[in-house]
Design a protein around this motif. Sequence first.
Motif, PDB file in Angstrom:
ATOM      1  N   THR A  63    -140.596  16.906  32.574  1.00  0.00           N
ATOM      2  CA  THR A  63    -141.235  15.631  32.897  1.00  0.00           C
ATOM      3  C   THR A  63    -142.699  15.605  32.483  1.00  0.00           C
ATOM      4  O   THR A  63    -143.437  16.568  32.719  1.00  0.00           O
ATOM      5  CB  THR A  63    -141.126  15.304  34.399  1.00  0.00           C
ATOM      6  OG1 THR A  63    -141.826  14.080  34.656  1.00  0.00           O
ATOM      7  CG2 THR A  63    -141.712  16.399  35.272  1.00  0.00           C
ATOM      8  N   ASP A  64    -143.079  14.517  31.842  1.00  0.00           N
ATOM      9  CA  ASP A  64    -144.491  14.283  31.553  1.00  0.00           C
ATOM     10  C   ASP A  64    -145.219  14.039  32.877  1.00  0.00           C
ATOM     11  O   ASP A  64    -144.612  13.593  33.855  1.00  0.00           O
ATOM     12  CB  ASP A  64    -144.622  13.070  30.622  1.00  0.00           C
ATOM     13  CG  ASP A  64    -146.029  12.902  30.086  1.00  0.00           C
ATOM     14  OD1 ASP A  64    -146.801  13.874  30.123  1.00  0.00           O
ATOM     15  OD2 ASP A  64    -146.360  11.789  29.637  1.00  0.00           O
ATOM     16  N   ILE A  65    -146.506  14.303  32.909  1.00  0.00           N
ATOM     17  CA  ILE A  65    -147.282  14.099  34.137  1.00  0.00           C
ATOM     18  C   ILE A  65    -147.637  12.629  34.310  1.00  0.00           C
ATOM     19  O   ILE A  65    -147.468  12.044  35.376  1.00  0.00           O
ATOM     20  CB  ILE A  65    -148.570  14.956  34.118  1.00  0.00           C
ATOM     21  CG1 ILE A  65    -148.207  16.446  34.052  1.00  0.00           C
ATOM     22  CG2 ILE A  65    -149.410  14.671  35.356  1.00  0.00           C
ATOM     23  CD1 ILE A  65    -147.451  16.958  35.234  1.00  0.00           C
ATOM     24  N   HIS A  66    -148.125  12.014  33.229  1.00  0.00           N
ATOM     25  CA  HIS A  66    -148.606  10.635  33.311  1.00  0.00           C
ATOM     26  C   HIS A  66    -147.630   9.700  32.600  1.00  0.00           C
ATOM     27  O   HIS A  66    -147.478   9.747  31.386  1.00  0.00           O
ATOM     28  CB  HIS A  66    -149.996  10.528  32.689  1.00  0.00           C
ATOM     29  CG  HIS A  66    -150.987  11.478  33.280  1.00  0.00           C
ATOM     30  ND1 HIS A  66    -151.486  11.328  34.545  1.00  0.00           N
ATOM     31  CD2 HIS A  66    -151.549  12.612  32.782  1.00  0.00           C
ATOM     32  CE1 HIS A  66    -152.326  12.317  34.812  1.00  0.00           C
ATOM     33  NE2 HIS A  66    -152.373  13.111  33.762  1.00  0.00           N
ATOM     34  N   MET A  67    -146.969   8.838  33.386  1.00  0.00           N
ATOM     35  CA  MET A  67    -146.032   7.862  32.846  1.00  0.00           C
ATOM     36  C   MET A  67    -146.155   6.562  33.629  1.00  0.00           C
ATOM     37  O   MET A  67    -146.594   6.570  34.786  1.00  0.00           O
ATOM     38  CB  MET A  67    -144.587   8.384  32.960  1.00  0.00           C
ATOM     39  CG  MET A  67    -144.277   9.612  32.134  1.00  0.00           C
ATOM     40  SD  MET A  67    -142.567  10.191  32.375  1.00  0.00           S
ATOM     41  CE  MET A  67    -142.655  10.842  34.052  1.00  0.00           C
ATOM     42  N   PRO A  68    -145.778   5.429  33.018  1.00  0.00           N
ATOM     43  CA  PRO A  68    -145.811   4.157  33.751  1.00  0.00           C
ATOM     44  C   PRO A  68    -144.766   4.141  34.868  1.00  0.00           C
ATOM     45  O   PRO A  68    -143.777   4.872  34.811  1.00  0.00           O
ATOM     46  CB  PRO A  68    -145.483   3.124  32.663  1.00  0.00           C
ATOM     47  CG  PRO A  68    -144.749   3.884  31.613  1.00  0.00           C
ATOM     48  CD  PRO A  68    -145.340   5.260  31.633  1.00  0.00           C
TER      49      PRO A  68
ATOM     50  N   VAL B 220    -137.664  22.265  37.371  1.00  0.00           N
ATOM     51  CA  VAL B 220    -138.498  21.221  36.777  1.00  0.00           C
ATOM     52  C   VAL B 220    -139.648  21.867  36.014  1.00  0.00           C
ATOM     53  O   VAL B 220    -140.337  22.748  36.548  1.00  0.00           O
ATOM     54  CB  VAL B 220    -139.067  20.270  37.850  1.00  0.00           C
ATOM     55  CG1 VAL B 220    -139.934  19.193  37.194  1.00  0.00           C
ATOM     56  CG2 VAL B 220    -137.943  19.634  38.647  1.00  0.00           C
ATOM     57  N   VAL B 221    -139.862  21.432  34.790  1.00  0.00           N
ATOM     58  CA  VAL B 221    -140.982  21.905  33.978  1.00  0.00           C
ATOM     59  C   VAL B 221    -141.888  20.716  33.670  1.00  0.00           C
ATOM     60  O   VAL B 221    -141.430  19.691  33.172  1.00  0.00           O
ATOM     61  CB  VAL B 221    -140.505  22.550  32.660  1.00  0.00           C
ATOM     62  CG1 VAL B 221    -141.705  22.959  31.799  1.00  0.00           C
ATOM     63  CG2 VAL B 221    -139.629  23.759  32.951  1.00  0.00           C
ATOM     64  N   ALA B 222    -143.175  20.847  33.998  1.00  0.00           N
ATOM     65  CA  ALA B 222    -144.151  19.797  33.699  1.00  0.00           C
ATOM     66  C   ALA B 222    -144.578  19.896  32.246  1.00  0.00           C
ATOM     67  O   ALA B 222    -144.749  20.994  31.708  1.00  0.00           O
ATOM     68  CB  ALA B 222    -145.368  19.937  34.606  1.00  0.00           C
ATOM     69  N   VAL B 223    -144.753  18.740  31.607  1.00  0.00           N
ATOM     70  CA  VAL B 223    -145.219  18.683  30.220  1.00  0.00           C
ATOM     71  C   VAL B 223    -146.434  17.775  30.187  1.00  0.00           C
ATOM     72  O   VAL B 223    -146.387  16.642  30.651  1.00  0.00           O
ATOM     73  CB  VAL B 223    -144.134  18.112  29.279  1.00  0.00           C
ATOM     74  CG1 VAL B 223    -144.616  18.157  27.840  1.00  0.00           C
ATOM     75  CG2 VAL B 223    -142.835  18.879  29.436  1.00  0.00           C
TER      76      VAL B 223
END
Length: 678
Positions: free
Chosen positions: A63-68, A93-96
């Motif tokens: 998952t990206d950190i910043h998304m709408p 979960v891996v942060a991208v």
Amino acid sequence: DVSSLHLPGEKISYSVLLAEDNIVNQLVFEEQLSLMGHKIEIVNNGAEALSAIKTKPYDLLFTDIHMPEMGGYELVKELRYFEEKNGLKPLPVVAVSANAMEGEKNRCLEAGMNDYISKPVDIDILAKLIVNVMGRERHVEGIQNHKEISSEQVADLSVLETLVGKDTKLHKKIVEDFLQQLPGYLYDIDSCVNNKNRESLKEIAHKFKSSAKVIGAKQLADINASLETLALDAEWHELHSFHKKLIENCRLVKEFLNSDFITPESEVSKPKAKRKTHSVDSVLLVDDDTLVLTVLDSVLTDLKVQHVYKAASGKKALEILDEKEDNIDLILCDLKMPEMDGIEFLRHLVTRKFNGPIALLSGEDKRILNTAKELAIVHDLNVISALEKPVSRISLAKLLLDCNSSRNEIRSYTRNTFTTDDVYLGFKRDEFCVYFQPKVDIKTCKLVGVEALVRWLHPQYKLIKPDQFIPLTEESDAINELTDIVLRKSLQQLAKWKKAGLDIKVSINIAADTLKHKIDLPEILEKYLQKFDLDPKSVVLEITESGVMRDMSKSLDTLVRLRLKGFVLSIDDFGTGYSTLKQLQEIPFGELKIDRVFVDSATKDSASYAIVEASILLGKKLNMSIVAEGVETKEDWDLLEKLGCNLIQGYYVAKPMPGEKIIPWLKTWETKNVDYSY
């Protein structure tokens, strides 16, 4: 049945869900994970990811950190609550994130994520991370194609996966085509050497080099590269020596391909259905290498391009354009071809006033490729990329997306063609505003200033960027009125920040014409400082290098007076103009700003690296503060820090934003990045 969710079981591959709103990053992840043999599904934000997880089991979530709508942190919070409520095993979960600053990983782990990886993602690091997160060792297919080919290897066929994907039936066809071409190449080179035909030898060696790279035959490509270089001036006994090496290496390559390239029908993978992520329906390929044409055609077809037209010469390409020009969405053109080379072909496109997107291809020195690109742009051709051969599948996919953007920009610009009267009406209605882009200290990550960037909030076309109206203002006196608006609104905002306890500098762009003709600029600025109770040292005036250097005598008077009054002077877009050391010494600049065109490519291009390095050394010798603009990746940041740059500006830190959003942004930035030990 929610009790069955998140149980991976014993599988050859993992079922991966990616939550990412950037379409280019989606494409790269999809290609990388597919090469490893994993199954991937993609959603555009956290809300869509949570919905998908509640209805279907997955083995791993990126998952990206910043998304709408819903970002990564909120997604994980909701996910862990859902799992706990239903007694489920936690989904790994891996942060991208592109914002790979110190402390970000810890924050992700504290939020309930299992690991963290920064963008852009290296495929080898990604493969190792998956093994670590999933807790089991397994062979990961397809990752060796990103490694440098060993000098002992005859051919590394995994290169084909990078170029055309995992379809081994297509791999076999490409190899067979290469083997069919091999005798012809050898015969032509033998003939050139025996008849001492240097020009033809150079051309054939270049073409042979290109084909060898496609199948990963590095030694064979290197020998042809040497032949190509030496063809015009080496002694014939040297060329005979390379000719013998070439024959021997061709024998080894042929034996290897005939004996080791085995593709049983059971191992042939079915081409994976691809989502069409672009609107490019027709591409014209111009290249004299039939193997390259085959590879590019196959990849573009797999990427859902409906019509691929192939031309083995510039002349043939012009014939296709005569018939299909209105339907050609993109041209890919090799630079080095017999009869009509790529540069000559581009000249014909200029004559035709072709305005569609163009990508240049070449196996030549990258500086030649970039020079050709700049030459084409000077002649108003819409060159969107310059790619080194062989071209990877991911590069082609990204090119199609860039082509979308380019065509949309052309349509948008054509639609939104404004006049000077429109600009003056915008002044009257107070439609022009100022956005601010943060500048941070590269060592401490502390915010030290912002650059003021004018925007036009048009009632019909919404947010209009400067390139659509600045040229209009520079053709008239409107530039002076626009400058006054930016000065007033920027300094007014600086005063508000000062009152709120934020002590930073604001950088304001000053046009060359304003410097030359508005001789009372120092007094105007002084009045604003008195009105808003500001110090001149908190104001940086950015002057474009080419503008001030064109007519330095008229600008020097104003520049010196501004400096005497305490304002900081910055030379903007450094490296794109034509300044000399003497001129830099004469003008009292306190800051040097390296242009984004060099910063963006410094990690990949040796010439850009040298320019950035030299600019920083020059600025330091002249006791100037060094700012790099256009910083977009962690690699850019690390390189600039190593070279001694002082300040950083770019999307890696933050996009331009309205003044009232700076303080909320700063609180988030400081939480993640600022080192208060300095």
